[in-house]
Design a protein around this motif. Structure first.
Motif, PDB file in Angstrom:
ATOM      1  N   LYS A 175       0.801  -1.160  -0.065  1.00 40.96           N
ATOM      2  CA  LYS A 175       0.218   0.152   0.082  1.00 40.96           C
ATOM      3  C   LYS A 175       0.783   1.098   0.063  1.00 40.96           C
ATOM      4  O   LYS A 175       2.041   1.324   0.550  1.00 40.96           O
ATOM      5  CB  LYS A 175      -0.809   0.122   1.238  1.00 40.96           C
ATOM      6  N   GLN A 176       0.235   2.060  -0.632  1.00 41.26           N
ATOM      7  CA  GLN A 176       1.033   3.522  -0.459  1.00 41.26           C
ATOM      8  C   GLN A 176       1.016   4.011   0.987  1.00 41.26           C
ATOM      9  O   GLN A 176       0.019   4.101   1.526  1.00 41.26           O
ATOM     10  CB  GLN A 176       0.156   4.587  -1.421  1.00 41.26           C
ATOM     11  N   PRO A 177       2.125   4.677   1.089  1.00 35.50           N
ATOM     12  CA  PRO A 177       2.051   5.425   2.526  1.00 35.50           C
ATOM     13  C   PRO A 177       1.095   6.519   2.693  1.00 35.50           C
ATOM     14  O   PRO A 177       0.906   7.330   1.630  1.00 35.50           O
ATOM     15  CB  PRO A 177       3.441   5.712   2.973  1.00 35.50           C
ATOM     16  N   GLU A 178       0.687   6.961   3.647  1.00 36.11           N
ATOM     17  CA  GLU A 178      -0.146   8.281   3.861  1.00 36.11           C
ATOM     18  C   GLU A 178       0.711   9.516   3.645  1.00 36.11           C
ATOM     19  O   GLU A 178       2.132   9.268   3.833  1.00 36.11           O
ATOM     20  CB  GLU A 178      -0.775   8.259   5.406  1.00 36.11           C
ATOM     21  N   LEU A 186       4.463  10.391   5.397  1.00 38.77           N
ATOM     22  CA  LEU A 186       4.906   9.189   5.960  1.00 38.77           C
ATOM     23  C   LEU A 186       5.575   8.514   4.931  1.00 38.77           C
ATOM     24  O   LEU A 186       5.662   8.581   3.889  1.00 38.77           O
ATOM     25  CB  LEU A 186       3.793   8.143   6.751  1.00 38.77           C
ATOM     26  N   THR A 218       4.025   4.017   8.014  1.00 42.42           N
ATOM     27  CA  THR A 218       3.566   4.306   6.662  1.00 42.42           C
ATOM     28  C   THR A 218       2.047   4.739   6.969  1.00 42.42           C
ATOM     29  O   THR A 218       1.354   5.026   6.084  1.00 42.42           O
ATOM     30  CB  THR A 218       3.674   3.153   5.812  1.00 42.42           C
ATOM     31  N   ARG A 219       1.352   4.399   8.126  1.00 41.23           N
ATOM     32  CA  ARG A 219       0.032   4.742   8.675  1.00 41.23           C
ATOM     33  C   ARG A 219      -0.094   5.023  10.027  1.00 41.23           C
ATOM     34  O   ARG A 219       0.563   4.481  10.649  1.00 41.23           O
ATOM     35  CB  ARG A 219      -0.774   3.518   8.176  1.00 41.23           C
ATOM     36  N   GLY A 276      -3.346   5.424  12.286  1.00 42.57           N
ATOM     37  CA  GLY A 276      -4.896   5.290  12.280  1.00 42.57           C
ATOM     38  C   GLY A 276      -5.280   5.681  13.491  1.00 42.57           C
ATOM     39  O   GLY A 276      -4.558   6.468  14.442  1.00 42.57           O
ATOM     40  N   PHE A 335      -1.090   1.722  14.060  1.00 45.49           N
ATOM     41  CA  PHE A 335      -0.220   2.456  13.072  1.00 45.49           C
ATOM     42  C   PHE A 335       0.630   1.326  12.462  1.00 45.49           C
ATOM     43  O   PHE A 335       0.727   0.059  13.045  1.00 45.49           O
ATOM     44  CB  PHE A 335       0.734   3.635  13.556  1.00 45.49           C
ATOM     45  N   THR A 336       1.005   1.477  11.354  1.00 46.63           N
ATOM     46  CA  THR A 336       1.689   0.559  10.689  1.00 46.63           C
ATOM     47  C   THR A 336       3.245   1.030  10.377  1.00 46.63           C
ATOM     48  O   THR A 336       3.447   2.139  10.252  1.00 46.63           O
ATOM     49  CB  THR A 336       0.976   0.305   9.162  1.00 46.63           C
ATOM     50  N   VAL A 349       1.624  -4.302  12.104  1.00 47.28           N
ATOM     51  CA  VAL A 349       0.803  -3.183  12.465  1.00 47.28           C
ATOM     52  C   VAL A 349       0.729  -3.195  14.323  1.00 47.28           C
ATOM     53  O   VAL A 349       0.632  -4.447  14.874  1.00 47.28           O
ATOM     54  CB  VAL A 349      -0.855  -3.817  11.970  1.00 47.28           C
ATOM     55  N   ARG A 402       1.568  11.638  16.990  1.00 51.87           N
ATOM     56  CA  ARG A 402       1.305  11.796  15.723  1.00 51.87           C
ATOM     57  C   ARG A 402       2.242  12.749  15.306  1.00 51.87           C
ATOM     58  O   ARG A 402       2.709  12.743  14.320  1.00 51.87           O
ATOM     59  CB  ARG A 402      -0.290  12.253  15.551  1.00 51.87           C
TER      60      ARG A 402
END
Lengths: 149, 149, 149, 149
Positions: free
Chosen positions: B4-7, B10, B91-92, B94, B98-99, B119, B138
């Motif tokens: 997956k694309q990172p946010e 990130l 990369t995420r 949430g 978070f990932t 995760v 964050r």
């Protein structure tokens, strides 16, 4: 340490359990790695003390035995698949420490695989301060060893 | 998960460290065992969060991230002696999780050895209850990732 | 074993390396587990023999040293994060075996964390047959120890 | 990967075994460390393939399956003492690879502890070259899975 005579009423090997060697226990030489035997010994010590029924204080995590010394003689290499038998016995009850010996044999042939011993010191975990062995512990060990007679 | 694309902001790989393969990391096939890569990842995650300067709550052992999932792709086997480089990035971010992604390369040639992701879920240790990620976390992650830009 | 005087020209601690404790090295008591020190010793022994430049025969996997015995005294517990220094020296060169001693100290304060020794026996891997230490090995060890003088 | 439907005749969980958590499996958080579950999976995979009676080629160390990818979801933490049950099944037989899924439950309550899967690739060990899965392997897996029906 391992060759000393056990004290009176001790050294009777009251407990043993069998373990299947795991494939991942082997190192690049294709034999069970030297550390794995000491993991087996760690488990065997814990089983011994659980069998005494004294886990209350350890669970409370305020005091308990810590390993101060260990020694091991490796006799024959073992590999996966293999089943071994690990026996333990207390051979000495000192003022603030005690000695646990172990023997590891092939479960099928009883050939000696490794043997050794560890010295455990009773400490207060928070401070590391040595504590005298309780009478309760002494009585429990002697009673447990006597059962093997 | 890893693809997956990172946010936004990130996935910038702000941190990496090098590790010498140990002889005992190899298994009976003569390669670093599959578990060892995940030990490296465990250490890399911890280094990442230490670099954020957020260890206070974790040291207090009241709350912190626990691993809820991980995945890894093994690309080429490595053996002792070898030096690898482990890079990590978030990369995420949430609500309660978070990932963290990781990449392991040969330190000399930069060949990809393994990659994957985990995760992490933020929990209250005593109860296992999920907690929302704090704004402090964050901000710290975004600031740390931005440094790599 | 550890308290014996080293033989002439030996016991000079020619090599040491530093290691960062990993978070995963700790056990449920929050201290580095007893096995980890012996993994460090395993690595230190290997580094010693690599430094001798004698890996040829071992790489060929036909003969080499195997661990016949080890002993360790644990002095103070260490936890993550911490950096330790592991030094090794050969203290005895026998007919078919030799003894390697190790000392682990806190890298910052030099406090003694653990010390011990291992007896290595030279064997033909295929058969387990003991082999005499080669003159090449003896000379290499003595030369390496002399460098530390 | 884990959520995909198994292919026809696969995914029937023909084998399981029980494991006692060891004290040393726990990390400093007092839970079984994330790596230990993957060691259990490693063993479970090996047991599966031993049950097929196909160890000949692997013993010869010329060819065999290597792990190309794995993933795991951690559901609930477990601690010592605890007994878990690890079940495995092949869910896919590709050209040069196959997928093995695993489920780990509490032996007493059957609560799901962790689940995941690994992709194994058949290779010639000396070269790392991928090999097609043999018809013998396909037949053996299908017959073994069918037994569970």
């Amino acid at each position: 340490m391992t060759t000393k005579q056990p004290e009176d009423g001790l050294g009777r090997w009251p407990i043993a359990h069998e373990i299947n060697v795991q494939w991942g226990d082997m190192d690049a030489l294709g034999h069970v790695n030297n550390l794995v035997y000491l993991r087996w010994f760690e488990n065997a010590r814990i089983h011994y003390f659980e069998a005494l029924g004294l886990r209350a204080a350890m669970d409370a995590r305020t005091e308990g035995p810590i390993l101060a010394r260990q020694e091991i003689d490796y006799k024959i290499p073992v590999s996966y698949p293999e089943r071994v038998r690990v026996a333990t016995t207390v051979t000495r009850l000192g003022n603030t420490s005690f000695t646990v010996a172990f023997r590891i044999v092939r479960a099928t042939t009883q050939e000696l695989v490794a043997e050794g011993a560890g010295v455990m010191v009773m400490v207060e975990y928070a401070t590391g301060r040595k504590l005298p062995l309780s009478d309760e512990l002494r009585r429990a060990v002697l009673a447990f060893e006597a059962r093997a007679g």
